[in-house]
Design a protein around this motif. Structure first.
Motif, short mmCIF file in Angstrom:
data_model
loop_
_atom_site.label_atom_id
_atom_site.label_comp_id
_atom_site.label_asym_id
_atom_site.label_seq_id
_atom_site.Cartn_x
_atom_site.Cartn_y
_atom_site.Cartn_z
N VAL A 58 9.97 -10.55 -10.76
CA VAL A 58 11.03 -10.45 -9.76
C VAL A 58 12.24 -9.74 -10.33
CG1 VAL A 58 12.72 -11.78 -8.42
CG2 VAL A 58 10.30 -12.40 -8.34
N HIS A 59 12.65 -10.14 -11.53
CA HIS A 59 13.86 -9.57 -12.12
C HIS A 59 13.67 -8.17 -12.69
CE1 HIS A 59 16.96 -12.59 -11.59
NE2 HIS A 59 15.97 -13.47 -11.57
N SER A 60 12.45 -7.80 -12.98
CA SER A 60 12.22 -6.43 -13.46
C SER A 60 12.05 -5.45 -12.30
CB SER A 60 10.98 -6.39 -14.36
OG SER A 60 9.80 -6.58 -13.59
N GLY A 61 11.89 -5.99 -11.10
CA GLY A 61 11.68 -5.14 -9.93
C GLY A 61 10.24 -4.68 -9.77
N ASP A 62 9.33 -5.22 -10.59
CA ASP A 62 7.93 -4.82 -10.56
C ASP A 62 7.09 -5.59 -9.54
OD1 ASP A 62 8.31 -3.01 -12.58
OD2 ASP A 62 7.59 -4.33 -14.16
N LEU A 63 7.67 -6.55 -8.87
CA LEU A 63 6.89 -7.38 -7.96
C LEU A 63 6.76 -6.72 -6.60
CD1 LEU A 63 5.43 -10.12 -7.59
CD2 LEU A 63 7.56 -10.96 -6.61
N THR A 64 5.53 -6.40 -6.24
CA THR A 64 5.21 -5.90 -4.91
C THR A 64 4.07 -6.76 -4.40
OG1 THR A 64 5.77 -3.66 -5.60
CG2 THR A 64 4.53 -3.89 -3.56
N LEU A 65 4.38 -7.62 -3.46
CA LEU A 65 3.37 -8.54 -2.95
C LEU A 65 2.51 -7.86 -1.89
CD1 LEU A 65 5.20 -11.96 -2.58
CD2 LEU A 65 3.51 -11.32 -4.26
N THR A 66 1.21 -7.88 -2.11
CA THR A 66 0.26 -7.40 -1.11
C THR A 66 -0.55 -8.57 -0.57
OG1 THR A 66 -1.34 -6.93 -2.85
CG2 THR A 66 0.07 -5.11 -2.13
N VAL A 67 -0.31 -9.74 -1.14
CA VAL A 67 -0.95 -10.98 -0.71
C VAL A 67 0.15 -12.03 -0.61
CG1 VAL A 67 -3.18 -10.45 -1.78
CG2 VAL A 67 -1.46 -11.66 -3.11
N PRO A 68 -0.12 -13.15 0.06
CA PRO A 68 0.89 -14.21 0.11
C PRO A 68 1.27 -14.66 -1.30
CG PRO A 68 -0.85 -14.66 1.69
CD PRO A 68 -1.30 -13.49 0.85
N LEU A 69 2.49 -15.13 -1.46
CA LEU A 69 3.00 -15.56 -2.76
C LEU A 69 2.11 -16.63 -3.39
CD1 LEU A 69 5.20 -15.30 -4.90
CD2 LEU A 69 6.54 -16.98 -3.64
N LYS A 70 1.59 -17.54 -2.59
CA LYS A 70 0.71 -18.59 -3.12
C LYS A 70 -0.53 -17.99 -3.75
CE LYS A 70 -1.59 -22.90 -2.00
NZ LYS A 70 -1.77 -23.96 -1.01
N VAL A 71 -1.14 -17.00 -3.11
CA VAL A 71 -2.33 -16.34 -3.65
C VAL A 71 -1.98 -15.62 -4.95
CG1 VAL A 71 -4.04 -14.52 -3.23
CG2 VAL A 71 -3.44 -16.11 -1.40
N TYR A 72 -0.84 -14.94 -4.95
CA TYR A 72 -0.39 -14.23 -6.15
C TYR A 72 -0.17 -15.21 -7.30
CZ TYR A 72 2.53 -11.58 -9.35
OH TYR A 72 3.05 -10.99 -10.47
N LEU A 73 0.57 -16.28 -7.02
CA LEU A 73 0.88 -17.24 -8.08
C LEU A 73 -0.39 -17.92 -8.60
CD1 LEU A 73 3.34 -18.25 -9.63
CD2 LEU A 73 3.47 -20.16 -8.05
N LEU A 74 -1.32 -18.24 -7.71
CA LEU A 74 -2.58 -18.85 -8.16
C LEU A 74 -3.39 -17.87 -9.00
CD1 LEU A 74 -3.65 -20.97 -5.06
CD2 LEU A 74 -2.82 -21.79 -7.27
N ALA A 75 -3.34 -16.59 -8.67
CA ALA A 75 -4.02 -15.59 -9.49
C ALA A 75 -3.39 -15.53 -10.88
CB ALA A 75 -3.98 -14.22 -8.82
N VAL A 76 -2.08 -15.60 -10.94
CA VAL A 76 -1.39 -15.62 -12.24
C VAL A 76 -1.77 -16.88 -13.02
CG1 VAL A 76 0.86 -15.72 -13.40
CG2 VAL A 76 0.53 -14.18 -11.45
N VAL A 77 -1.81 -18.02 -12.33
CA VAL A 77 -2.22 -19.28 -12.97
C VAL A 77 -3.62 -19.14 -13.55
CG1 VAL A 77 -2.98 -21.65 -12.42
CG2 VAL A 77 -0.73 -20.86 -11.68
N LYS A 78 -4.52 -18.59 -12.77
CA LYS A 78 -5.91 -18.46 -13.22
C LYS A 78 -6.01 -17.53 -14.43
CE LYS A 78 -7.53 -19.89 -8.80
NZ LYS A 78 -8.24 -19.67 -7.59
N ASN A 79 -5.24 -16.45 -14.42
CA ASN A 79 -5.25 -15.55 -15.57
C ASN A 79 -4.65 -16.24 -16.80
OD1 ASN A 79 -6.45 -13.39 -14.26
ND2 ASN A 79 -4.50 -12.64 -13.49
#
Length: 179
Positions: A58-79
């Motif tokens: 978010v702070h680097s400006g690199d966040l572009t959501l193409t999926v809901p935030l929950k899906v994105y965050l869960l993908a990050v959790v899984k990684n």
């Protein structure tokens, strides 16, 4: 709270407001980590790691959501969890074959959508694809491990799982969510 509101709170350093929305996702993280060889403490630690990744994006400006935030965050959790398991030597580090995906890092386009598409598969499909692509097991070994009656059924099931993953990926890529 909407995804955009959470992101705006993070951008403007209103952490307590953002965390209220983000911590609604913690039960899903607990469920995933516990189902994949982890503890409640592991789930909390990994969730914190995922929040740090989100904050940095978010702070680097690199966040572009193409999926809901929950899906994105869960993908990050899984990684993050996969990295942790690799560090603990519970799963091998293997390069993904080109049959599965061309992407290998978070920064490459489509990585989050591909991860989300894979995570929408049933557990048996996930296990089958991991056994075949990552652990390089034969269809005979897979049939035995997953209780299929023979290797032909394992091979057919692999095809069906890949088709379902592709459908999920296309759906997520086109709509931002799985329908």
């Amino acid at each position: 709270m909407t995804d955009q509101k959470i992101i705006e709170h993070l951008r403007h350093n209103k952490y307590s407001m953002a965390l209220k929305g983000l911590y609604d996702m913690l039960p899903a993280v607990h469920q995933y980590i516990k189902a994949n060889s982890g503890s409640a403490d592991d789930a909390r630690d990994i969730f914190q790691d995922a929040l740090v990744v989100l904050y940095k994006k978010v702070h680097s400006g690199d966040l572009t959501l193409t999926v809901p935030l929950k899906v994105y965050l869960l993908a990050v959790v899984k990684n993050c969890w996969l990295q942790e398991l690799r560090l603990r030597k519970k799963i091998p580090i293997v390069v993904v074959t080109h049959d599965v995906a061309e992407t290998t890092t978070e920064e490459e386009p489509g990585f989050i959508a591909a991860t989300a598409a894979f995570n929408l598969l049933g557990e048996k499909c996930k296990q089958l694809l991991i056994l075949f692509y990552f652990k390089k097991q034969s269809f005979r070994q897979i049939a035995t491990a997953l209780s299929f009656s023979n290797e032909k059924i394992a091979k057919n099931q692999k095809y069906r799982c890949l088709q379902k993953a592709k459908e999920n990926y296309i759906s997520i890529s086109n709509n931002g969510t799985h329908e």
